[in-house]
Design a protein around this motif. Structure first.
Motif, mmCIF file in Angstrom:
data_model
loop_
_atom_site.group_PDB
_atom_site.id
_atom_site.type_symbol
_atom_site.label_atom_id
_atom_site.label_comp_id
_atom_site.label_asym_id
_atom_site.label_seq_id
_atom_site.Cartn_x
_atom_site.Cartn_y
_atom_site.Cartn_z
ATOM 1 N N GLY A 178 0.819 -1.213 0.000
ATOM 2 C CA GLY A 178 0.000 0.000 0.000
ATOM 3 C C GLY A 178 0.849 1.258 0.000
ATOM 4 O O GLY A 178 0.546 2.231 -0.693
ATOM 5 N N GLU A 179 1.935 1.250 0.765
ATOM 6 C CA GLU A 179 2.835 2.399 0.814
ATOM 7 C C GLU A 179 3.488 2.626 -0.550
ATOM 8 O O GLU A 179 3.589 3.762 -1.017
ATOM 9 C CB GLU A 179 3.903 2.178 1.885
ATOM 10 C CG GLU A 179 3.352 2.171 3.293
ATOM 11 C CD GLU A 179 4.298 1.582 4.321
ATOM 12 O OE1 GLU A 179 3.960 1.677 5.514
ATOM 13 O OE2 GLU A 179 5.352 1.020 3.953
ATOM 14 N N ARG B 232 2.225 1.732 -3.418
ATOM 15 C CA ARG B 232 1.190 2.214 -4.337
ATOM 16 C C ARG B 232 1.004 3.722 -4.198
ATOM 17 O O ARG B 232 0.831 4.422 -5.184
ATOM 18 C CB ARG B 232 -0.130 1.499 -4.084
ATOM 19 C CG ARG B 232 -0.192 0.096 -4.640
ATOM 20 C CD ARG B 232 -1.633 -0.431 -4.508
ATOM 21 N NE ARG B 232 -1.716 -1.842 -4.389
ATOM 22 C CZ ARG B 232 -1.499 -2.565 -3.282
ATOM 23 N NH1 ARG B 232 -1.168 -1.971 -2.169
ATOM 24 N NH2 ARG B 232 -1.628 -3.862 -3.286
ATOM 25 N N LEU C 77 -6.014 -0.675 -1.553
ATOM 26 C CA LEU C 77 -5.830 0.461 -0.645
ATOM 27 C C LEU C 77 -6.936 0.459 0.394
ATOM 28 O O LEU C 77 -8.093 0.192 0.085
ATOM 29 C CB LEU C 77 -5.862 1.787 -1.413
ATOM 30 C CG LEU C 77 -4.679 2.096 -2.323
ATOM 31 C CD1 LEU C 77 -4.911 3.426 -3.033
ATOM 32 C CD2 LEU C 77 -3.381 2.122 -1.549
ATOM 33 N N ASP C 78 -6.576 0.799 1.619
ATOM 34 C CA ASP C 78 -7.610 0.917 2.647
ATOM 35 C C ASP C 78 -8.392 2.213 2.433
ATOM 36 O O ASP C 78 -8.046 3.042 1.581
ATOM 37 C CB ASP C 78 -7.005 0.846 4.052
ATOM 38 C CG ASP C 78 -6.013 1.955 4.350
ATOM 39 O OD1 ASP C 78 -6.102 3.044 3.749
ATOM 40 O OD2 ASP C 78 -5.142 1.740 5.198
ATOM 41 N N ASN D 180 -6.366 5.599 2.742
ATOM 42 C CA ASN D 180 -5.477 5.882 1.618
ATOM 43 C C ASN D 180 -6.250 6.120 0.335
ATOM 44 O O ASN D 180 -5.852 6.953 -0.480
ATOM 45 C CB ASN D 180 -4.460 4.758 1.446
ATOM 46 C CG ASN D 180 -3.386 4.813 2.503
ATOM 47 O OD1 ASN D 180 -3.015 5.880 2.965
ATOM 48 N ND2 ASN D 180 -2.886 3.658 2.901
#
Length: 160
Positions: A111-112, A114, A138-139, A142
């Motif tokens: 995720g980071e 991305r 992604l959560d 984010n």
């Protein structure tokens, strides 16, 4: 061996023989550049003002919270002015960021990475990232940051 830069203790992040000399977060300037993450964030935001896509990219990195700290730790990914009495970062070297992403040379979660890739895509035409791949997984927090960045790039920061 313990890595003082990424915290790795057993070589799982970047390889069996990982120590601080092998770490992608190791200070490439051998300690010559010390960057305050808060000052870096302020500088990047000020330099991006007036360019919607760059403002969106920098806003995404700053809002995310992780990447200004990581960039401050890795001056090789920044544009730095060495002409004054002290080195002063003034921008992100998006080409080097894209190269590091392509080489999978940055220890971070999916995720980071991305978020960084999406920021690079907004800031530089050389970053080719399929939007569907980038937003998948992604959560909610984010995803909200990414939607705001896209609206900002479009000149409509209040639309998100």
């Amino acid at each position: 061996m313990f890595c003082a830069y990424c915290g790795d203790v057993d070589g799982e992040e970047t390889g069996v023989d990982h120590d601080e000399r092998d770490c992608p977060w190791y200070d490439t300037d051998n300690g010559a550049v010390t960057i305050d993450p808060a000052k870096l964030a302020d500088t990047l935001k000020a330099r991006a003002d007036g360019v919607p896509t760059l403002r969106a990219a920098i806003g995404l990195l700053v809002s995310h919270g992780l990447w200004t700290n990581r960039l401050a730790e890795r001056p090789g990914l920044l544009l730095i002015d060495y002409s004054g009495p002290a080195p002063e970062p003034y921008g992100v070297d998006w080409v080097k960021v894209i190269e590091a992403l392509d080489a999978k040379d940055l220890p971070a979660s999916g995720g980071e990475l991305r978020i960084l890739a999406l920021a690079a895509s907004l800031a530089h035409p050389g970053a080719r990232i399929p939007l569907g791949d980038a937003v998948t997984g992604l959560d909610a927090t984010n995803l909200r940051l990414v939607l705001h960045a896209i609206a900002t790039a479009n000149g409509r920061p209040d639309a998100a």
